[in-house]
Structures are given as C-alpha cells and as structure tokens.
Design a protein around this motif. Structure first.
Motif, PDB file in Angstrom:
ATOM      1  N   ASP A  72       7.703  -5.842  48.342  1.00 30.43           N
ATOM      2  CA  ASP A  72       7.800  -6.208  49.753  1.00 30.43           C
ATOM      3  C   ASP A  72       8.239  -7.665  49.834  1.00 30.43           C
ATOM      4  O   ASP A  72       7.462  -8.580  49.548  1.00 30.43           O
ATOM      5  N   ILE A  79       4.102  -3.494  44.891  1.00 32.72           N
ATOM      6  CA  ILE A  79       3.304  -2.366  45.361  1.00 32.72           C
ATOM      7  C   ILE A  79       3.112  -1.389  44.208  1.00 32.72           C
ATOM      8  O   ILE A  79       4.086  -0.927  43.603  1.00 32.72           O
ATOM      9  N   GLN A 129       3.224   7.232  52.609  1.00 30.97           N
ATOM     10  CA  GLN A 129       3.277   6.719  51.242  1.00 30.97           C
ATOM     11  C   GLN A 129       3.327   7.873  50.238  1.00 30.97           C
ATOM     12  O   GLN A 129       4.039   7.802  49.232  1.00 30.97           O
ATOM     13  N   SER A 188      -3.155   2.952  46.479  1.00 32.26           N
ATOM     14  CA  SER A 188      -2.124   1.923  46.413  1.00 32.26           C
ATOM     15  C   SER A 188      -2.796   0.563  46.329  1.00 32.26           C
ATOM     16  O   SER A 188      -3.924   0.382  46.770  1.00 32.26           O
ATOM     17  N   ARG A 190      -1.543  -3.728  46.519  1.00 23.86           N
ATOM     18  CA  ARG A 190      -0.487  -4.744  46.665  1.00 23.86           C
ATOM     19  C   ARG A 190      -0.921  -6.000  45.928  1.00 23.86           C
ATOM     20  O   ARG A 190      -2.058  -6.447  46.069  1.00 23.86           O
TER      21      ARG A 190
END
Length: 191
Positions: A72, A79, A129, A188, A190
C-alpha cells in the motif's frame, strides 16, 4: 496485561532468524503473489517493525503460511495474507466469535475466529480480501474459511464463510455458533 505484552513480543533470536528464512523462501518461491516487490525492502520493513514479527510467527505456527500479497503506497505498508492452500490447520474447528461460543449450550469448540485473530494481532479476511487472495491461486478447495461478517448479518445470528469449488469462489452463511473440522479462518497483517 504487561506480562502478556512482553511474552507476546518475545521471540528468541533463533525464532527471528527462522521466521525470516521461512518468509524469504516463501517470498521467492511465490513471486506471482507480489510482482514488482523485492524481498530486501520487505525485510527492512520487518526489521523496523519487530513487534509485528510475533503476529507473523503466530500466523506461521498455526499453519497459515503468511506471504506478502501487496504493498500500500499510501500507508507505506506491506500486506501479508495467510496463503496456505487450505484453511490454516491450527485455526480450524472454531465458531465465529465469542458471542457465538457463549451461545452454545453443549459441544462448544475451544475457540472462536474473531478472538483468535485479535489475540494473534491480525485481522480476519473480509470477503473482498478473500476474493483478492483467490486471484493468486486456488485456495480452500477442500476447506472453508470464516470471513468478516457485516454487523447486520451478525446481529441476526449469522456469519459468512467462503471456499472455492468448481473453479468459483462461493460465499455462504451459517449460524455463527457452528463449527466444522474443515472450517477455519485466514488473516491479514499490515507491516
């Protein structure tokens, strides 16, 4: 709470090294997951955010096989998704959330997806996602994975899960209190 945090972030140097080695091998083996990204930049980000390594390690030891699936630019974050072919083995046979777990009168599962994800410091995948993940390969051909359920569905007692059958990604519903040996959840993170 303080003990939990110190334990949470306390990976030994050997665990750090082993996790880095595993992530690097997986990154290099699955370049289709992250075209145009370079491991050296991912490693630098990981080294600058070592508190997130505990979460990645949790994803790894529960069978999630975390891998980089994107970057991102707005937030300068890599990610990671669980990229195991089937729903992570160490996260199956769980109902959706704590409320669902408490609602069961008998034959309760040991854990629930939402609390497990929170304890690991990860987010459960959304339907969007999950569909992004499926563009990278064929996942959950024999298993299924809970996905983040909209509040209006959850308030009525339901929860959503997904799988891939007949070369198609399906979204289904179930009572949030249900659990099956072949259903887990994907997360997930980040960094």
């Amino acid at each position: 709470m303080t003990n939990k945090i110190s334990i949470k972030n306390d990976l030994s140097p050997e665990q750090h090294e082993g996790l880095f080695r595993t992530l690097k091998v997986r990154f290099e083996k699955n370049m289709k997951h992250h075209k145009d990204l370079e491991w050296i930049n991912v490693q630098a980000k990981l080294e600058a955010n070592t508190e997130k390594l505990w979460s990645l390690n949790g994803m790894e030891i529960t069978g999630g096989e975390p891998d980089v699936v994107g970057y991102d630019e707005k937030t300068d974050e890599y990610i990671f998704y669980d990229c195991s072919v089937e729903s992570p083995k160490g996260r199956r046979s769980v109902c959706y959330d704590h409320e669902a777990l408490e609602s069961r009168k008998e034959h309760k599962p040991e854990k629930n997806a939402i609390d497990m994800a929170a304890a690991m410091g990860i987010e459960i995948l959304t339907e969007e996602q999950y569909r992004e993940l499926q563009k990278l390969g064929n996942f959950d051909m024999k298993t299924s994975s809970w996905v983040k359920t909209p509040d209006n569905i959850r308030k009525l007692g339901g929860a959503l899960f997904c799988d891939r059958r007949y070369d198609t990604v399906f979204v289904y519903h179930n009572g949030a209190e249900s659990y099956y040996a072949a259903r887990g959840f994907r997360g997930s993170l980040r960094i």
